[in-house]
Write a protein that holds these residues in place. Structure first.
Motif, short mmCIF file in Angstrom:
data_model
loop_
_atom_site.label_atom_id
_atom_site.label_comp_id
_atom_site.label_asym_id
_atom_site.label_seq_id
_atom_site.Cartn_x
_atom_site.Cartn_y
_atom_site.Cartn_z
N HIS A 47 0.81 -1.18 -0.14
CA HIS A 47 -0.01 -0.17 0.06
C HIS A 47 0.89 1.27 -0.09
O HIS A 47 1.70 1.35 1.06
N ALA A 53 0.79 0.22 -10.01
CA ALA A 53 -0.69 -0.23 -9.75
C ALA A 53 -0.99 -1.43 -9.99
O ALA A 53 -0.79 -1.87 -11.16
N ARG A 103 -1.31 -1.31 -4.20
CA ARG A 103 -2.44 -0.39 -4.03
C ARG A 103 -1.81 1.15 -3.96
O ARG A 103 -1.38 1.43 -3.00
N TRP A 111 -2.63 4.77 -3.16
CA TRP A 111 -3.34 5.68 -2.45
C TRP A 111 -2.91 6.96 -2.53
O TRP A 111 -1.92 7.21 -2.58
#
Length: 290
Positions: free
Chosen positions: A36, A51, A56, A58
């Protein structure tokens, strides 16, 4: 849901460092472990290629309340509900770690700075003892010659509603590679909100000097029903701000402890990428023969 997740706030100037870290996450964690990554919207194009199922991306607007806004071009943020003082970028990186970790359902979250590289398989059992997530904790690691750390301890106790503890030395919980329990992060956030009467992000980010690792460590040591077990062997660190040359980088790598799953040469050392890469390769050799 994987038992392990990795969380890294990063930004454009650390893109090359991050590439080494992410490559090592893919290599040394299980296929269901997700990395992440938290970035500013302005860096989206730079990191978009990562990605996928195991990464992930953010952006800060996704994880922060709408009242927390970034001032363009100056590296500062403001909380519209209380605009002064402005919020510094490194404080918001700390907020990002806690905000994302709290959203996850993994048993263990590895919080890894961009200048960390994994060098051995990182499996959840390495970070657990008797079902509890281990804590990085150096007993008596904070002394009077570390004024920032002393301040971070004081602020942590204020945020958590704990009485002042002036005695030194104190434990040091600050690490470039640490493991957190998301359930503990959520409980810590609730404690900060309850103790301060403010949303946890507002209370935490209002401080000019604060440490997410000190807050987590003090909470885990003093407010958990069963104090967290300690593991200080996760990472081989080089905190010095002086750059390593090729020989120094290789010597650092040769000292890789047998228990370490990661290595870190501080980005603040401005070690040339050639020397850093040599250290990564040598660590791989040492780890493979260990």
């Amino acid at each position: 849901m994987s038992s392990l997740a990795v969380v890294t706030p990063t930004y454009g100037p650390d893109a090359e460092l991050f590439a080494h870290l992410h490559r090592s996450v893919l290599e040394f964690t299980s296929d269901d472990t997700v990395h992440h990554v938290v970035i500013s919207p302005s860096d989206r194009a730079l990191f978009a290629g990562y990605a996928g199922p195991r990464c992930r991306i953010w952006t800060y607007p996704e994880i922060l309340p709408r009242r927390v806004l970034r001032l363009p071009g100056v590296g500062l943020w403001v909380n519209a509900a209380r605009p002064w003082p402005p919020l510094r970028g490194w404080i918001m990186q700390q907020v990002a770690k806690m905000a994302v970790a709290a959203r996850l359902e993994s048993k263990v979250v590895l919080v890894a700075d961009s200048d960390v590289v994994l060098v051995r398989p990182a499996t959840p059992d390495l970070f657990l003892r008797d079902g509890q997530v281990c804590l990085y904790r150096v007993g008596d690691g904070v002394h009077e010659g570390m004024p920032d750390h002393v301040t971070w301890h004081r602020v942590a106790r204020e945020l958590l509603g704990l009485p002042a503890s002036p005695a030194l030395p104190k434990p040091d919980y600050v690490s470039s590679l640490a493991c957190w329990d998301p359930a503990v992060v959520r409980a810590m956030q609730q404690r900060i909100a309850s103790a301060t009467g403010r949303p946890w992000i507002d209370a935490f980010a209002a401080h000019l000097q604060v440490s997410e690792f000190i807050c987590y460590g003090v909470y885990a040591d003093e407010l958990l029903e069963t104090p967290a077990p300690v593991n200080n062997t996760l990472c081989h660190f080089m905190w010095d701000t002086n750059p390593l040359d090729q020989a120094g980088a290789l010597a650092f790598a040769d000292r890789l402890p047998p228990e370490a799953v990661g290595m870190m040469i501080s980005a603040k050392s401005h070690t040339p990428m050639e020397a850093r890469t040599a250290a990564i390769r040598r660590c791989a050799q040492v780890a493979g023969s260990g």
